[in-house]
Motif scaffolding. Structure first.
Motif, PDB file in Angstrom:
ATOM      1  N   ASP A  98       1.369  -2.659  -4.692  1.00 36.19           N
ATOM      2  CA  ASP A  98       2.042  -1.428  -4.240  1.00 36.19           C
ATOM      3  C   ASP A  98       2.957  -0.896  -5.327  1.00 36.19           C
ATOM      4  OD1 ASP A  98       1.001  -0.907  -1.815  1.00 36.19           O
ATOM      5  OD2 ASP A  98       2.528  -1.973  -0.656  1.00 36.19           O
ATOM      6  N   THR A  99       3.775  -1.804  -5.870  1.00 34.06           N
ATOM      7  CA  THR A  99       4.735  -1.396  -6.894  1.00 34.06           C
ATOM      8  C   THR A  99       4.007  -0.870  -8.128  1.00 34.06           C
ATOM      9  OG1 THR A  99       5.902  -3.339  -6.143  1.00 34.06           O
ATOM     10  CG2 THR A  99       6.907  -2.138  -7.946  1.00 34.06           C
ATOM     11  N   ALA A 126       2.780   2.524  -7.485  1.00 37.68           N
ATOM     12  CA  ALA A 126       3.890   3.458  -7.420  1.00 37.68           C
ATOM     13  C   ALA A 126       4.416   3.794  -8.815  1.00 37.68           C
ATOM     14  CB  ALA A 126       5.015   2.877  -6.555  1.00 37.68           C
ATOM     15  N   GLN A 127       4.404   2.797  -9.728  1.00 37.85           N
ATOM     16  CA  GLN A 127       4.922   3.051 -11.079  1.00 37.85           C
ATOM     17  C   GLN A 127       3.878   3.699 -11.979  1.00 37.85           C
ATOM     18  OE1 GLN A 127       6.374  -0.631 -12.593  1.00 37.85           O
ATOM     19  NE2 GLN A 127       8.242  -0.590 -11.329  1.00 37.85           N
TER      20      GLN A 127
END
Lengths: 486, 265
Positions: free
Chosen positions: A104-105, A108-109
Motif C-alpha cells: 500500500d505504502t 502511495a509513494q
C-alpha cells in the motif's frame, strides 16, 4: 473512503434528515405547530436516529467481522510448506498483513504502479529490499505464496472497504428515506423517539451484563483446559501448593484458600467493629459540623492506592509487629505475616464499612428514634435495639462489600503477608492468598499452555464462585433477620 | 355539639399533675411559646387546640423534654411534675420519659414483632422479673389499648404489618406498658380513618381512669368528645384554658370564639 469520513457523512445525513423532517412536518401542518402530535423537535430527532444509528451499528459490526472473514479466506491460500519450522499460521498471517501494508505504502509513494504490482514476482524483484525502504523490515526473503496472499489480502481489503462504505451509506440513506416518508402531523414522533431511547438504554445495560458473562466464560474455558491437563481431584483435595517449572507440580488450592480466608478474616475483624462504631458515632452522636468534616476525612482512606498501603505494611507495620509482638511472644521472626496484611487491609476497609453504614443508619426514620425516646429509652438503648436492627440489612451489605474487597485484594498481601503458600494457624507466619498466586503464576516464565500457568484461571474461577456464594448466603441471612421499616 | 352535655365533667376532685409556669420556647431566633401557664389535672383528659403552627405540639413536647433531641430548641420557665421541676439539671430526661409517655401523630411501631413492640419499654426499664410477668404486662397493655382480640393469635408477626388504626393502638399499648403517669398524644388520630378514630377516642376515655392524658388535636369535635379540659393556643400564647364545656359554649376571649366558630385558623 476513510473511516472518519464515512462516519462524518453518516452524521451529516442525520443532521440533514433532522432539518428536512422539521421543514416537512411544518409544511404539512401549514405552519400551525398545534396540529402536530409531538413537539417539532421529536420529528427531527426521530429521522436523525433512523438515519444514523442503524448505519453506525452496521459499520461497527462490519469492522468486527471483516478481519475474521478476510483472514479465513487468505489463509486458505497458504500451503503447509509456507509455514517455517517452529512458526505458526498466525505468525505468517501477521507477515502477510505487514507486506500488504507495505505494498500500500509503495503504491502511495509512486514507487510501484498498480499494473506493476499485479506482475510483481519474488523471482524477478527484490521485494524484501523494496519493502525495507518503506520501513517494513522482514526476517527472511518473501516467499511466492506469501506475496500472493498479501496481494490477495490487499485486494480483498480494498474491495471490502468499498463495499462497506456503500452498504453503510445505503443503510443511512434508507433509514433517512423510510422515516422521512412516514412523517405526517399524526405520526407519533415522541413515542417512537422515546422507544428508541429506551432500546438504547437497554442495550447499554446489556453491555455490563454481557461483559460479566464474557469474563465468566473466558475463565471457564481456560479452567476446563487446566483440568484436562491436571487432575481436578488433586486441585481440590491436595494440601500442598508446590509449582515446579519442569512439571510434576502439586497445585492444591487449600493452602491458598486458607491464606485468603485467614487474611480476610483478620481484616474484617479490624474493619467491621471500627467501621461500625465510626458509623454509629457519625450518624447518631456527632454534631453536623463535625460530620461534614470527619466523613470526607475518613473517606480519604478509601482513595489511597493499595500499593501505598502495601508499602506501609512492608516498612512500618510488619517490622513493628515482629519486634514488639511476634519475637517477644516467640511466635515467629518474619515481618511478613497474616497479621500485618490483615491489619493494614482492615484499615483500608474501614471507610467501606463506615461510610456505607453511616448512610444506612442515617436513613432510619427519625420517627422510630422518637418512639423509642418517648418510652424512656436512652440513646444507646435506642441505637442498639431499634436503629441498628432496622439498619441491619444494609449494614450486612456494607460488610459484604468489604469482605469481597478483602478477598480480592492483592497488593497488600504481596507486600504484607509474603508469597509462601502454607497451611497454618500462627497469625505471625507468612502466608499467601489466591490472588497473589494468580499473579505469580501468570507472570512466571512457564509456557502458557502448561498447568502451572493455567491454574491461575482455575483459581480465578474459584474466587468468583466464592464471592458469589458469599453474596447468596448474605442475601438469605438478610432476608431472614431483617426488620423492615416502611 | 349536643354531646357536650352528655359527657361527664366531674373534674373538681382532681389534683394537679403538671404545673407549668412562664414557659418560653425558642427555635433558634423564633419565639415559639410565649409565657404559658397551665395546670394539668390528674385522671383528666386535657385537649390542646389551636390553628396550625400555634405551638401546641411544641408545648406538648416540652412536657416530657422531647424537645431536647432538637439542637436549636431552648426552653425557659418551669414545668413541675408532682411538684418537681423537670428542667432541673438533676432530672434525667430518660427517667422522666418513662413517667410521661408519648404517642405520636404518625403510627411508628418498631420493625419488630407485636410482642416485642409492647415489651420494649418494660424490658429497658426492667419492670418485670421473668417471662411470665412480661407476658402478663404485654397482654394487659394490649387489652387496655383495645387491640388484644385482633392480635392475640399473631403476637410474633411484625408490628409494621398491621393496619394504620391497629398500628396506632399498638403504639398506645406500647406507651401504656411502661405504666406512665401521664400520657401525651400528639394528634393521635390524624392518620386514621373515622372508625379507627372512634376506637382510639373510646380508648382515651377509658385511659383517663389510670393516667392523666394530654392530647393535641386539630379536630374541635374530637376535643369536645374526649376531653374534660381544653386549652386554646394562638400564635404561641395560651389564650384560654378551662373546662371543655365552657370553652366551647361560652368562651371568654374573642379569639377563642372566632376560632371555634371558624373565623380564624
Amino acid at each position: 473512503m476513510s473511516l472518519s469520513l464515512l462516519i462524518l457523512i453518516v452524521l451529516a445525513l442525520g443532521v440533514a434528515g433532522y432539518a428536512l423532517a422539521r421543514a416537512r412536518v411544518t409544511a404539512q401542518a401549514n405552519g400551525d405547530r398545534r396540529r402536530l402530535h409531538s413537539l417539532i423537535g421529536y420529528y427531527g430527532h426521530t429521522v436523525f436516529l433512523f438515519a444514523t444509528v442503524p448505519a453506525l451499528l452496521l459499520l461497527g459490526a462490519w469492522l468486527l467481522l471483516q478481519p475474521v472473514v478476510i483472514d479465513g479466506r487468505v489463509s486458505s491460500m497458504l500451503q503447509p510448506g509456507d509455514i517455517p519450522e517452529g512458526g505458526s499460521l498466525s505468525l505468517v498471517m501477521s507477515d502477510v498483513r505487514r507486506i500488504a501494508n507495505g505494498l500500500d505504502t509503495l503504491v502511495a509513494q509512486g514507487q510501484l504502479t498498480e499494473a506493476a504490482l499485479t506482475t510483481l514476482r519474488t523471482e524477478t524483484a527484490d521485494v524484501r529490499g523494496q519493502l525495507g525502504s518503506v520501513g517494513i523490515a522482514l526476517g527472511s526473503d518473501v516467499q511466492t505464496n506469501v506475496l500472493e496472499a498479501a496481494k490477495a489480502y490487499r485486494g480483498q481489503q480494498g474491495t471490502a472497504q468499498a463495499v462497506m462504505a456503500a452498504v453503510v451509506l445505503l443503510a443511512s440513506v434508507l433509514g433517512l428515506a423510510l422515516s422521512y416518508k412516514r412523517l405526517s402531523p399524526d405520526f407519533r414522533a415522541r413515542n417512537v423517539f422515546e422507544s428508541f431511547v429506551k432500546a438504547l438504554l437497554i442495550a447499554s445495560s446489556m453491555v455490563a451484563v454481557l461483559t460479566t458473562f464474557g469474563i465468566l466464560f473466558s475463565m471457564l474455558f481456560e479452567s476446563i483446559h487446566f483440568f484436562q491437563l491436571y487432575p481436578a481431584k488433586e486441585f481440590f483435595f491436595s494440601l500442598t501448593w508446590n509449582p515446579q517449572f519442569r512439571g510434576g507440580s502439586s497445585l492444591g488450592i487449600w493452602p491458598l484458600l486458607w491464606g485468603t480466608l485467614y487474611v480476610s478474616f483478620v481484616a474484617l475483624l479490624v474493619a467491621v467493629p471500627i467501621g461500625l462504631m465510626i458509623a454509629i458515632y457519625l450518624s447518631e452522636y456527632a454534631s453536623k459540623r463535625l460530620r461534614t468534616f470527619a466523613k470526607p476525612a475518613i473517606e480519604i482512606l478509601a482513595g489511597i492506592p493499595t500499593i501505598v498501603y502495601g508499602l506501609f505494611a512492608l516498612i512500618t507495620v510488619g517490622p513493628f509487629l515482629r519486634d514488639y509482638f511476634a519475637q517477644p511472644l516467640g511466635l515467629g521472626t518474619s515481618s511478613s505475616s497474616v497479621m500485618t496484611a490483615g491489619l493494614v487491609m482492615g484499615i483500608m476497609l474501614i471507610p467501606f464499612v463506615s461510610s456505607l453504614s453511616d448512610d444506612i443508619i442515617s436513613a432510619v426514620p427519625q420517627s422510630l428514634r422518637d418512639g423509642s425516646f418517648g418510652l424512656g429509652a436512652t440513646q444507646s438503648e435506642t441505637i442498639r435495639k431499634v436503629v441498628f436492627p432496622a439498619a441491619l440489612p444494609g449494614i450486612v451489605g456494607a460488610v459484604l462489600l468489604a469482605a469481597s474487597r478483602a478477598i480480592g485484594e492483592t497488593m497488600i498481601v504481596v507486600m504484607g503477608a509474603g508469597a509462601a503458600a502454607k497451611l497454618g494457624l500462627n497469625p505471625f507466619e507468612a502466608m499467601t492468598t489466591i490472588t497473589v498466586k494468580i499473579v505469580s503464576q501468570l507472570t512466571g516464565d512457564t509456557e502458557f499452555a502448561s498447568p502451572e500457568t493455567l491454574v491461575a484461571f482455575a483459581l480465578g474461577m474459584m474466587l468468583f464462585f466464592f464471592t458469589l456464594a458469599l453474596n447468596v448466603i448474605a442475601l438469605i441471612v438478610v432476608r431472614k433477620y431483617r426488620e423492615q421499616y416502611e | 355539639m349536643d354531646d357536650l352535655r352528655i359527657v361527664e365533667r366531674d373534674v373538681n376532685t382532681h389534683t394537679n399533675k403538671i404545673t407549668a409556669r412562664g414557659v418560653d420556647v425558642f427555635y433558634g431566633g423564633s419565639h415559639a411559646i410565649k409565657g404559658v401557664d397551665v395546670d394539668i389535672l390528674d385522671n383528666t383528659v386535657t385537649a390542646f387546640i389551636g390553628p396550625s403552627g400555634c405551638g401546641k405540639s411544641t408545648f406538648l413536647r416540652c412536657l416530657n423534654r422531647m424537645n431536647d433531641t432538637i439542637d436549636i430548641c431552648r426552653v425557659k420557665g418551669e414545668i413541675l411534675l408532682d411538684g418537681e421541676n423537670i428542667y432541673n439539671p438533676k432530672v434525667d430526661p430518660v427517667q422522666l420519659r418513662a413517667k410521661v409517655g408519648m404517642v405520636f401523630q404518625k403510627p411508628n411501631p418498631f420493625p419488630k414483632s407485636i410482642y416485642d413492640n409492647v415489651a420494649y419499654g418494660p424490658k429497658i426499664h426492667g419492670l418485670t422479673r421473668n417471662k411470665a410477668e412480661l407476658d402478663e404486662v404485654v397482654e394487659t397493655s394490649l387489652r387496655k389499648a383495645a387491640i388484644w382480640n385482633e392480635v392475640k393469635d399473631r403476637l410474633q408477626a411484625p408490628g409494621t404489618g398491621l393496619s394504620g388504626g391497629q398500628q396506632q393502638r399498638l403504639c398506645i399499648a406500647r406507651a401504656i406498658a411502661t405504666s406512665p403517669e401521664v400520657l401525651l398524644m400528639d394528634e393521635p388520630c390524624s392518620a386514621l380513618d373515622p372508625i379507627a378514630t372512634a376506637q382510639v377516642e373510646e380508648l382515651i376515655d377509658e385511659l383517663r381512669a389510670q393516667f392523666s392524658v394530654v392530647i393535641v388535636t386539630h379536630s374541635m369535635q374530637q376535643a369536645a368528645r374526649v376531653s374534660q379540659r381544653t386549652a386554646f393556643f394562638h400564635l404561641g400564647n395560651l389564650v384560654e384554658y378551662g373546662e371543655t364545656g365552657q370553652i366551647f359554649t361560652a368562651p371568654k376571649d374573642p379569639r377563642t370564639e372566632s376560632y371555634i366558630t371558624g373565623r380564624i385558623g
